[in-house]
Design an enzyme around this catalytic site. Structure first.
Site, mmCIF file in Angstrom:
data_model
loop_
_atom_site.group_PDB
_atom_site.id
_atom_site.type_symbol
_atom_site.label_atom_id
_atom_site.label_comp_id
_atom_site.label_asym_id
_atom_site.label_seq_id
_atom_site.Cartn_x
_atom_site.Cartn_y
_atom_site.Cartn_z
ATOM 1 N N HIS A 13 -10.659 -6.177 -2.143
ATOM 2 C CA HIS A 13 -11.652 -6.055 -1.067
ATOM 3 C C HIS A 13 -12.936 -5.261 -1.633
ATOM 4 O O HIS A 13 -12.781 -4.089 -2.034
ATOM 5 C CB HIS A 13 -11.133 -5.233 -0.001
ATOM 6 C CG HIS A 13 -10.023 -5.705 0.783
ATOM 7 N ND1 HIS A 13 -10.395 -6.961 1.691
ATOM 8 C CD2 HIS A 13 -8.779 -5.362 1.136
ATOM 9 C CE1 HIS A 13 -9.184 -7.156 2.099
ATOM 10 N NE2 HIS A 13 -8.204 -6.299 1.811
ATOM 11 N N ASN A 38 1.993 -5.388 -3.180
ATOM 12 C CA ASN A 38 0.605 -5.521 -2.717
ATOM 13 C C ASN A 38 -0.248 -4.349 -2.331
ATOM 14 O O ASN A 38 0.281 -3.541 -1.854
ATOM 15 C CB ASN A 38 0.469 -6.365 -1.488
ATOM 16 C CG ASN A 38 -0.728 -7.228 -1.184
ATOM 17 O OD1 ASN A 38 -1.308 -7.543 -2.130
ATOM 18 N ND2 ASN A 38 -1.336 -6.851 -0.097
ATOM 19 N N GLU A 71 0.682 -1.178 -0.004
ATOM 20 C CA GLU A 71 0.159 -0.062 0.053
ATOM 21 C C GLU A 71 0.685 1.165 0.147
ATOM 22 O O GLU A 71 0.350 2.017 0.775
ATOM 23 C CB GLU A 71 -0.803 -0.057 1.024
ATOM 24 C CG GLU A 71 -1.814 -1.242 1.239
ATOM 25 C CD GLU A 71 -2.798 -1.436 2.525
ATOM 26 O OE1 GLU A 71 -2.755 -0.566 3.148
ATOM 27 O OE2 GLU A 71 -3.684 -2.432 2.599
ATOM 28 N N GLU A 94 -6.447 -10.792 -0.962
ATOM 29 C CA GLU A 94 -7.264 -10.379 0.422
ATOM 30 C C GLU A 94 -8.578 -10.232 -0.131
ATOM 31 O O GLU A 94 -9.405 -9.667 0.425
ATOM 32 C CB GLU A 94 -6.624 -8.980 0.811
ATOM 33 C CG GLU A 94 -5.214 -9.180 1.237
ATOM 34 C CD GLU A 94 -4.814 -7.713 2.137
ATOM 35 O OE1 GLU A 94 -5.858 -6.791 2.353
ATOM 36 O OE2 GLU A 94 -3.712 -7.433 2.116
ATOM 37 N N ASP A 149 -12.358 -10.297 -0.454
ATOM 38 C CA ASP A 149 -13.626 -10.537 0.266
ATOM 39 C C ASP A 149 -14.520 -9.563 -0.628
ATOM 40 O O ASP A 149 -14.114 -8.690 -1.100
ATOM 41 C CB ASP A 149 -13.691 -10.211 1.698
ATOM 42 C CG ASP A 149 -12.915 -8.899 2.141
ATOM 43 O OD1 ASP A 149 -12.571 -8.295 1.151
ATOM 44 O OD2 ASP A 149 -12.485 -8.882 3.358
HETATM 45 O O1 9MR Z 1 -7.744 -7.968 8.746
HETATM 46 C C1 9MR Z 1 -6.820 -7.053 9.245
HETATM 47 C C2 9MR Z 1 -7.382 -6.593 10.472
HETATM 48 O O2 9MR Z 1 -7.405 -7.727 11.499
HETATM 49 C C3 9MR Z 1 -6.528 -5.505 11.147
HETATM 50 O O3 9MR Z 1 -7.148 -4.656 12.347
HETATM 51 C C4 9MR Z 1 -6.314 -4.385 10.231
HETATM 52 C C5 9MR Z 1 -5.392 -3.506 10.750
HETATM 53 O O4 9MR Z 1 -4.777 -2.599 9.828
HETATM 54 O O5 9MR Z 1 -5.614 -4.968 8.933
HETATM 55 C C6 9MR Z 1 -6.193 -5.888 8.337
HETATM 56 O O6 9MR Z 1 -5.925 -6.493 7.291
HETATM 57 C C7 9MR Z 1 -5.348 -5.596 6.332
HETATM 58 C C8 9MR Z 1 -4.158 -5.997 5.448
HETATM 59 O O7 9MR Z 1 -3.092 -6.241 6.632
HETATM 60 C C9 9MR Z 1 -3.842 -4.956 4.504
HETATM 61 N N1 9MR Z 1 -4.703 -4.758 3.571
HETATM 62 C C10 9MR Z 1 -6.118 -4.416 3.947
HETATM 63 C C11 9MR Z 1 -6.523 -5.364 4.983
HETATM 64 C C12 9MR Z 1 -8.023 -5.029 5.674
HETATM 65 O O8 9MR Z 1 -7.829 -3.714 6.275
#
Ligand code: 9MR
Length: 447
Positions: free
Chosen positions: A239, A203, A160, A268, A270
């Site tokens: 997402h 990513n 990101e 990722e 969903d």
């Molecule tokens: O799913 C993850 C969640 O449990 C955490 O609280 C969050 C914190 O930033 O991160 C989520 O995963 C993220 C991933 O690491 C990077 N892309 C976005 C995902 C969803 O927020």
């Protein structure tokens, strides 16, 4: 101490993978349709993974669903900087090791997520000056990749790093702000040296279709490829929800990256929603990946809706009770697999019967039994009603009765087929013959 332990785990896992491969080959020879996401994806030379949280592995249904369906695991939070190097130079791998060990012992591969990211960053990182930050970034990459050397199929090296919106600019972060654009290249070069066997991915999200952000990532990857900066793959987080739907040009976007000579992975996935609309969107994503040769696998961002970061949007393939959703069936079908009725995780075919007296007069009454299907659709139902002596049933509608003594067994007349959760009812008129006692409804069976 740490390295030998991780090496042992790796050797054991390699043995298990070999056995799994033999089993898969046997299945192919018998031309059996694959009946799990992982086996169906393997039939397409792809992995099918899930984000995994260490703290849920002790839940039997969670672990059983993960182990049965998935061939790759991404630690959801356990490999992030705040979890692994909370203070400078002191690494904690316990939670990430739990996910990696679990995955390896079940023959799953592991995706590494993530090395350099502006979020979930311990505060000490933000206090460093440029020279120190560069050393810390490389030290973090070496620390993590060294610990898991040879055990990770793909690492999200940088996550990101680009801004949303139309500019295609880099996102502000300690790395960007102090080291400039070159931090990404440096991270990839350090990563290649740390574990030459791992595929190195960039990513990001909102890069799934062709847009200013994905154009900027594309330009970077193209530049890296032309200058020999080591990059092997691009991760598309994917997402999706109504505000950010599956883009119409998803496949074309994956393909243009693949044409640069990198693998693409859906990392990722969903999709918020439910029912057939959600299922259709999942089909689009799987179809897009299968249409691109270099799309090597799909990871969904969690096992069950109840633990999703967007749990309110029920975006995953299993509901909160680990039942397969229509989206699951759609993904399995798109991958060329097919489920068997009665698979573990399928909703149970069931119904309930509830009695009410709808009319009452001195010599008789009307009864009604409402049949409601459980979590799965049903094609027929049977309910029993015991009518207390000396009462007699003079008529019955919307059902077909057969009698054994004073027990009436009722089956559908026209109304056997019910959607999950839907209801129908049958009714009957009873002559009291001196007794106003209530009948007993003895339950419902469905098929
Ligand atoms: O799913 C993850 C969640 O449990 C955490 O609280 C969050 C914190 O930033 O991160 C989520 O995963 C993220 C991933 O690491 C990077 N892309 C976005 C995902 C969803 O927020």
């Amino acid at each position: 101490m740490t390295m030998p332990l991780r090496c042992l785990a790796r050797t054991a896992a390699a043995g298990l993978v070999a056995v799994a491969a033999l089993t898969a080959a046997g299945h192919t020879a018998e031309a059996e349709a694959a009946d799990t996401l992982g086996s169906a994806a393997a039939g397409q030379d792809r992995y099918f993974g899930a984000a995994v949280a260490a703290n849920h592995l002790g839940e039997a249904d969670y672990a059983a669903t993960l182990d049965r369906e998935f061939t790759s695991a991404t630690p959801e939070n356990e490999m992030k900087w705040d979890a692994t190097e909370p203070s400078r130079g002191s690494f904690t791998f316990a939670a990430a090791d739990r996910v990696v060990d679990h995955a390896q012992s079940r023959g799953m591969d592991v995706r590494g997520h993530t090395l350099v990211w502006h979020s979930q960053l311990p505060s000490w990182v933000g206090t460093l000056g440029a020279a120190d930050l560069r050393t810390a970034m490389n030290g973090h990459i070496n620390g993590l990749m060294g610990h898991y050397k040879g055990e990770i199929h793909s690492w999200d090296v940088v996550n990101e790093a680009f801004q949303d919106g139309g500019s295609g600019a880099r996102r502000s972060s300690p790395f960007q702000d102090r080291l400039g654009d070159g931090f990404i290249e440096e991270a990839f070069r350090t990563a290649r040296a740390a574990d030459p066997a791992a595929k190195l991915c960039y990513n990001d999200y909102n890069t799934d279709g062709v847009n200013a952000k994905s154009n900027a990532v594309y330009a970077m990857v193209k530049d890296f490829r032309s200058r020999g900066v080591p990059i092997d793959c691009v991760g598309f987080q994917s997402h999706f929800n109504s505000a950010s739907p599956v883009p119409a040009d998803y496949r074309q976007n994956l393909q243009r990256f693949a044409d640069l000579g990198v693998d693409v992975q859906i990392t990722e996935l969903d999709i918020e929603g439910s029912g057939s609309a959600q299922a259709a969107d999942y089909t689009k994503v799987v179809d897009a990946c299968l249409a691109v040769d270099r799309c090597t696998g799909i990871t969904v961002w969690g096992v069950t809706d109840k633990y999703s970061w967007r749990s309110g949007g029920t975006p995953l393939l299993f509901d909160g009770d680990y039942r397969k959703k229509p989206a699951y069936d759609a993904v399995l079908t798109a991958l060329g697999g097919s489920g068997d009725p009665g698979d573990p995780g399928d909703p149970t075919v069931s119904c309930t019967a509830a009695y009410t007296r709808t009319a009452d007069w001195s010599s008789g009454y009307n009864g009604q039994v409402t049949i409601t299907a459980g979590d799965a659709p049903i094609s027929s139902w049977t309910a029993t009603v015991t009518v207390p002596s000396p009462q007699s049933v003079s008529s019955l509608w919307n059902g077909t009765p057969t009698w054994t003594g004073n027990v009436m067994t009722v089956r559908p007349s026209w109304n056997g087929t019910l959607a999950a959760g839907a209801s129908t009812s049958f009714g009957f008129t009873v002559a009291k013959n001196g007794s106003g006692a209530a009948p007993t409804v003895g339950g419902c069976t469905a098929s």
